[in-house]
Design a protein around this motif. Structure first.
Motif, PDB file in Angstrom:
ATOM      1  N   GLY A  48       0.791  -1.227   0.000  1.00 34.87           N
ATOM      2  CA  GLY A  48       0.000   0.000   0.000  1.00 34.87           C
ATOM      3  C   GLY A  48       0.820   1.272   0.000  1.00 34.87           C
ATOM      4  O   GLY A  48       0.276   2.350   0.282  1.00 34.87           O
ATOM      5  N   ARG A  49       2.124   1.180  -0.341  1.00 31.73           N
ATOM      6  CA  ARG A  49       2.953   2.393  -0.284  1.00 31.73           C
ATOM      7  C   ARG A  49       2.573   3.409  -1.368  1.00 31.73           C
ATOM      8  O   ARG A  49       2.705   4.618  -1.150  1.00 31.73           O
ATOM      9  CB  ARG A  49       4.425   2.027  -0.386  1.00 31.73           C
ATOM     10  N   ILE A  50       2.102   2.944  -2.522  1.00 34.54           N
ATOM     11  CA  ILE A  50       1.713   3.899  -3.574  1.00 34.54           C
ATOM     12  C   ILE A  50       0.462   4.677  -3.183  1.00 34.54           C
ATOM     13  O   ILE A  50       0.459   5.917  -3.232  1.00 34.54           O
ATOM     14  CB  ILE A  50       1.533   3.158  -4.911  1.00 34.54           C
ATOM     15  N   PRO A  51      -0.646   4.033  -2.790  1.00 32.98           N
ATOM     16  CA  PRO A  51      -1.796   4.840  -2.337  1.00 32.98           C
ATOM     17  C   PRO A  51      -1.479   5.658  -1.087  1.00 32.98           C
ATOM     18  O   PRO A  51      -2.046   6.745  -0.906  1.00 32.98           O
ATOM     19  CB  PRO A  51      -2.887   3.790  -2.067  1.00 32.98           C
ATOM     20  N   TYR A  52      -0.589   5.155  -0.241  1.00 31.23           N
ATOM     21  CA  TYR A  52      -0.196   5.915   0.954  1.00 31.23           C
ATOM     22  C   TYR A  52       0.476   7.229   0.565  1.00 31.23           C
ATOM     23  O   TYR A  52       0.157   8.302   1.125  1.00 31.23           O
ATOM     24  CB  TYR A  52       0.741   5.050   1.796  1.00 31.23           C
ATOM     25  N   GLN A  53       1.385   7.190  -0.399  1.00 27.74           N
ATOM     26  CA  GLN A  53       2.038   8.414  -0.846  1.00 27.74           C
ATOM     27  C   GLN A  53       1.064   9.331  -1.588  1.00 27.74           C
ATOM     28  O   GLN A  53       1.173  10.558  -1.492  1.00 27.74           O
ATOM     29  CB  GLN A  53       3.233   8.063  -1.731  1.00 27.74           C
ATOM     30  N   LEU A  54       0.126   8.753  -2.322  1.00 25.97           N
ATOM     31  CA  LEU A  54      -0.882   9.577  -2.987  1.00 25.97           C
ATOM     32  C   LEU A  54      -1.745  10.325  -1.975  1.00 25.97           C
ATOM     33  O   LEU A  54      -2.091  11.502  -2.183  1.00 25.97           O
ATOM     34  CB  LEU A  54      -1.754   8.707  -3.882  1.00 25.97           C
ATOM     35  N   VAL A  55      -2.108   9.659  -0.889  1.00 22.20           N
ATOM     36  CA  VAL A  55      -2.903  10.309   0.149  1.00 22.20           C
ATOM     37  C   VAL A  55      -2.136  11.482   0.754  1.00 22.20           C
ATOM     38  O   VAL A  55      -2.673  12.589   0.924  1.00 22.20           O
ATOM     39  CB  VAL A  55      -3.303   9.288   1.235  1.00 22.20           C
ATOM     40  N   ILE A  56      -0.877  11.250   1.080  1.00 24.63           N
ATOM     41  CA  ILE A  56      -0.068  12.318   1.693  1.00 24.63           C
ATOM     42  C   ILE A  56       0.104  13.484   0.724  1.00 24.63           C
ATOM     43  O   ILE A  56      -0.085  14.664   1.088  1.00 24.63           O
ATOM     44  CB  ILE A  56       1.295  11.757   2.124  1.00 24.63           C
ATOM     45  N   CYS A  57       0.449  13.181  -0.520  1.00 24.77           N
ATOM     46  CA  CYS A  57       0.688  14.252  -1.497  1.00 24.77           C
ATOM     47  C   CYS A  57      -0.595  15.027  -1.777  1.00 24.77           C
ATOM     48  O   CYS A  57      -0.576  16.267  -1.828  1.00 24.77           O
ATOM     49  CB  CYS A  57       1.255  13.649  -2.766  1.00 24.77           C
ATOM     50  N   ALA A  58      -1.720  14.324  -1.957  1.00 22.18           N
ATOM     51  CA  ALA A  58      -2.974  15.020  -2.230  1.00 22.18           C
ATOM     52  C   ALA A  58      -3.408  15.872  -1.044  1.00 22.18           C
ATOM     53  O   ALA A  58      -3.911  16.992  -1.221  1.00 22.18           O
ATOM     54  CB  ALA A  58      -4.059  13.998  -2.583  1.00 22.18           C
ATOM     55  N   ALA A  59      -3.204  15.355   0.164  1.00 24.21           N
ATOM     56  CA  ALA A  59      -3.582  16.122   1.351  1.00 24.21           C
ATOM     57  C   ALA A  59      -2.713  17.374   1.500  1.00 24.21           C
ATOM     58  O   ALA A  59      -3.221  18.470   1.809  1.00 24.21           O
ATOM     59  CB  ALA A  59      -3.472  15.248   2.593  1.00 24.21           C
ATOM     60  N   LEU A  60      -1.415  17.234   1.269  1.00 22.72           N
ATOM     61  CA  LEU A  60      -0.531  18.397   1.378  1.00 22.72           C
ATOM     62  C   LEU A  60      -0.839  19.436   0.304  1.00 22.72           C
ATOM     63  O   LEU A  60      -0.896  20.655   0.600  1.00 22.72           O
ATOM     64  CB  LEU A  60       0.925  17.936   1.270  1.00 22.72           C
ATOM     65  N   LEU A  61      -1.035  18.997  -0.924  1.00 20.02           N
ATOM     66  CA  LEU A  61      -1.342  19.956  -1.989  1.00 20.02           C
ATOM     67  C   LEU A  61      -2.711  20.601  -1.773  1.00 20.02           C
ATOM     68  O   LEU A  61      -2.882  21.798  -2.049  1.00 20.02           O
ATOM     69  CB  LEU A  61      -1.296  19.246  -3.343  1.00 20.02           C
ATOM     70  N   ARG A  62      -3.673  19.810  -1.281  1.00 18.33           N
ATOM     71  CA  ARG A  62      -5.012  20.397  -1.046  1.00 18.33           C
ATOM     72  C   ARG A  62      -4.973  21.448   0.047  1.00 18.33           C
ATOM     73  O   ARG A  62      -5.658  22.478  -0.037  1.00 18.33           O
ATOM     74  CB  ARG A  62      -5.984  19.261  -0.653  1.00 18.33           C
ATOM     75  N   GLY A  63      -4.141  21.231   1.064  1.00 23.33           N
ATOM     76  CA  GLY A  63      -4.080  22.199   2.149  1.00 23.33           C
ATOM     77  C   GLY A  63      -3.215  23.411   1.845  1.00 23.33           C
ATOM     78  O   GLY A  63      -3.470  24.500   2.371  1.00 23.33           O
ATOM     79  N   ALA A  64      -2.200  23.236   0.996  1.00 26.63           N
ATOM     80  CA  ALA A  64      -1.267  24.334   0.757  1.00 26.63           C
ATOM     81  C   ALA A  64      -1.412  24.957  -0.619  1.00 26.63           C
ATOM     82  O   ALA A  64      -0.610  25.829  -0.980  1.00 26.63           O
ATOM     83  CB  ALA A  64       0.176  23.830   0.932  1.00 26.63           C
ATOM     84  N   TYR A  65      -2.416  24.545  -1.396  1.00 26.34           N
ATOM     85  CA  TYR A  65      -2.516  25.068  -2.758  1.00 26.34           C
ATOM     86  C   TYR A  65      -2.830  26.558  -2.770  1.00 26.34           C
ATOM     87  O   TYR A  65      -2.344  27.303  -3.638  1.00 26.34           O
ATOM     88  CB  TYR A  65      -3.588  24.305  -3.536  1.00 26.34           C
ATOM     89  N   ASP A  66      -3.634  27.020  -1.825  1.00 27.08           N
ATOM     90  CA  ASP A  66      -3.978  28.445  -1.807  1.00 27.08           C
ATOM     91  C   ASP A  66      -2.752  29.320  -1.590  1.00 27.08           C
ATOM     92  O   ASP A  66      -2.690  30.462  -2.081  1.00 27.08           O
ATOM     93  CB  ASP A  66      -5.013  28.720  -0.709  1.00 27.08           C
ATOM     94  N   GLU A  67      -1.747  28.771  -0.861  1.00 28.56           N
ATOM     95  CA  GLU A  67      -0.538  29.547  -0.616  1.00 28.56           C
ATOM     96  C   GLU A  67       0.348  29.634  -1.845  1.00 28.56           C
ATOM     97  O   GLU A  67       1.218  30.501  -1.932  1.00 28.56           O
ATOM     98  CB  GLU A  67       0.259  28.912   0.535  1.00 28.56           C
ATOM     99  N   ALA A  68       0.126  28.717  -2.812  1.00 29.95           N
ATOM    100  CA  ALA A  68       0.954  28.752  -4.019  1.00 29.95           C
ATOM    101  C   ALA A  68       0.556  29.893  -4.946  1.00 29.95           C
ATOM    102  O   ALA A  68       1.370  30.366  -5.746  1.00 29.95           O
ATOM    103  CB  ALA A  68       0.856  27.421  -4.764  1.00 29.95           C
ATOM    104  N   ARG A  69      -0.700  30.339  -4.897  1.00 32.42           N
ATOM    105  CA  ARG A  69      -1.204  31.437  -5.739  1.00 32.42           C
ATOM    106  C   ARG A  69      -0.915  31.161  -7.222  1.00 32.42           C
ATOM    107  O   ARG A  69      -0.427  32.018  -7.957  1.00 32.42           O
ATOM    108  CB  ARG A  69      -0.586  32.764  -5.319  1.00 32.42           C
ATOM    109  N   LEU A  70      -1.227  29.933  -7.620  1.00 31.66           N
ATOM    110  CA  LEU A  70      -0.982  29.498  -8.988  1.00 31.66           C
ATOM    111  C   LEU A  70      -2.308  29.160  -9.649  1.00 31.66           C
ATOM    112  O   LEU A  70      -3.129  28.427  -9.087  1.00 31.66           O
ATOM    113  CB  LEU A  70      -0.059  28.270  -9.012  1.00 31.66           C
ATOM    114  N   LEU A  71      -2.520  29.738 -10.859  1.00 29.21           N
ATOM    115  CA  LEU A  71      -3.767  29.499 -11.610  1.00 29.21           C
ATOM    116  C   LEU A  71      -4.984  29.790 -10.740  1.00 29.21           C
ATOM    117  O   LEU A  71      -5.837  28.940 -10.510  1.00 29.21           O
ATOM    118  CB  LEU A  71      -3.804  28.065 -12.132  1.00 29.21           C
TER     119      LEU A  71
END
Length: 370
Positions: A48-71
């Motif tokens: 389950g390491r692939i879905p585990y990394q997807l969960v972490i990456c999606a959660a981090l990007l979802r929480g920090a995307y507003d700070e990126a001010r991109l698109l």
């Protein structure tokens, strides 16, 4: 410069942090797997390491995307895509964890149990439980994805209002599917048939290879696959040769002449079985079970530890016994009697006569003239 560094730091940092956390988690799982050889849990969790990394990456990007001010003009769409990815990856991870836990439980039970029938039963139950968990998690994940869309929330109220009608329509439309699903659960926990059992269905002999919630696959002796709905096994009779133990009793028939040497055949049967590795030594017998004017039916009864060995014993006994009879006692094999029939008492072999004493003439066809 800030417009370039900010998105790079947010996105790159999220990806890098995901890789570091994934690498550290995988390292811990490998060390745990190396220390605990008695359980395969830690090795299975690594799947389950692939879905585990997807969960972490999606959660981090979802929480920090507003700070990126991109698109910023596509902020809502990108946020929706990240949310859907997070839900899907979470469902994938839950299925992998559940499968690892269930597989570990089955492995421990299989190592501790000495009853092959119970192990096959638990294997069948574990397989169906895993499929049920995957189906439930998948349905919940799809429902959660649909609820993230605002129009679907409004449609939910109208669907609840007409839930009764929809339930009736769905029940009628999915009657066959639901019956197969409940039949699959009944097979799994009712111990009717298990993966690895030797069965005879519709005159076909084979081994149960796969059991799902809706269908069952039987692998025949000639490597064909017969796929049948599981409801068949709850509504029609079938033979299960593995239920109650794998030991089998086989029968071999011969049609022989009445002069066949029975005592010598019994001795030869014991000699054949002593040289056959598939015979388990439990029982052997040879008797005359029927008689006709020309032949008699001889039955040999043999035993073996399972269905495969009983087949080997039967064909070996049949072949070697016929070969021995052909070489040592050819008169014991069936033959056509061509001798003249014995006349009834009081006759001297002359032509039969009519009641008035005149000899009976042979039938002659009527003569016709032109």
């Amino acid at each position: 410069m800030e417009n370039v560094l900010r998105p790079l730091i947010v996105i790159g940092g999220s990806v890098l942090l995901t890789l570091v956390i994934g690498w550290a988690t995988d390292l811990l799982l490998r060390k745990a797997d190396g220390r605990h050889h008695e359980t395969p849990l830690w090795g299975l969790l690594r799947r389950g390491r692939i879905p585990y990394q997807l969960v972490i990456c999606a959660a981090l990007l979802r929480g920090a995307y507003d700070e990126a001010r991109l698109l910023r003009e596509h902020r809502v769409g990108i946020g929706q895509a990240l949310t859907l990815t997070l839900i899907g990856a979470t469902a994938w991870l839950v299925i992998r964890i559940a499968a690892a836990v269930v597989e570990t439980t089955y492995t421990r039970y299989a190592r501790a149990s000495r009853d092959p029938a119970r192990v096959r039963r638990v294997r069948t139950q574990v397989t169906l439980i895993t499929r049920v968990v995957a189906a439930v998690v998948g349905v919940v994940a799809v429902a959660a994805m649909l609820l993230t869309f605002p129009p679907m929330r409004a449609a939910g109220a109208s669907l609840l209002a007409s839930a009764g009608i929809l339930g009736i329509v769905a029940g009628v439309a999915a009657q066959s599917t639901l019956s197969n699903m409940f039949a699959g659960l009944q097979i799994a926990f009712g111990d009717m048939v298990r993966i690895g059992d030797t069965v005879v269905v519709d005159g076909e002999w084979g081994t149960v290879e796969e059991i799902t919630l809706t269908f069952l696959t039987v692998r025949t002796w000639d490597e064909r696959r017969i796929t049948m709905p599981v409801s068949y096994f709850t509504s029609k009779p079938f033979e299960n040769w593995s239920r109650g133990g794998a030991q089998m009793t086989g029968i071999v028939y011969w049609h022989l002449d009445h002069s066949a040497p029975m005592e010598e055949m019994r001795e030869k049967l014991r000699d054949i079985l002593r040289e056959c590795p598939a015979w388990d030594g439990r029982a052997c017998d040879l008797t005359v079970t029927d008689s006709t004017p020309n032949t008699m039916q001889v039955r040999a009864l043999v035993t073996a530890k399972d269905a495969d060995d009983i087949w080997t014993v039967r064909v070996t006994v049949r072949e070697r016994m016929i070969q021995w009879l052909s070489e040592k006692h050819p008169h014991a094999l069936p033959r056509v009697n061509t001798a003249d029939a014995s006349l009834p008492p009081g006759t001297n072999g002359s032509r039969p006569s009519t009641p008035d004493g005149a000899p009976r003439r042979a039938y002659e066809p009527p003569r016709t003239g032109r």
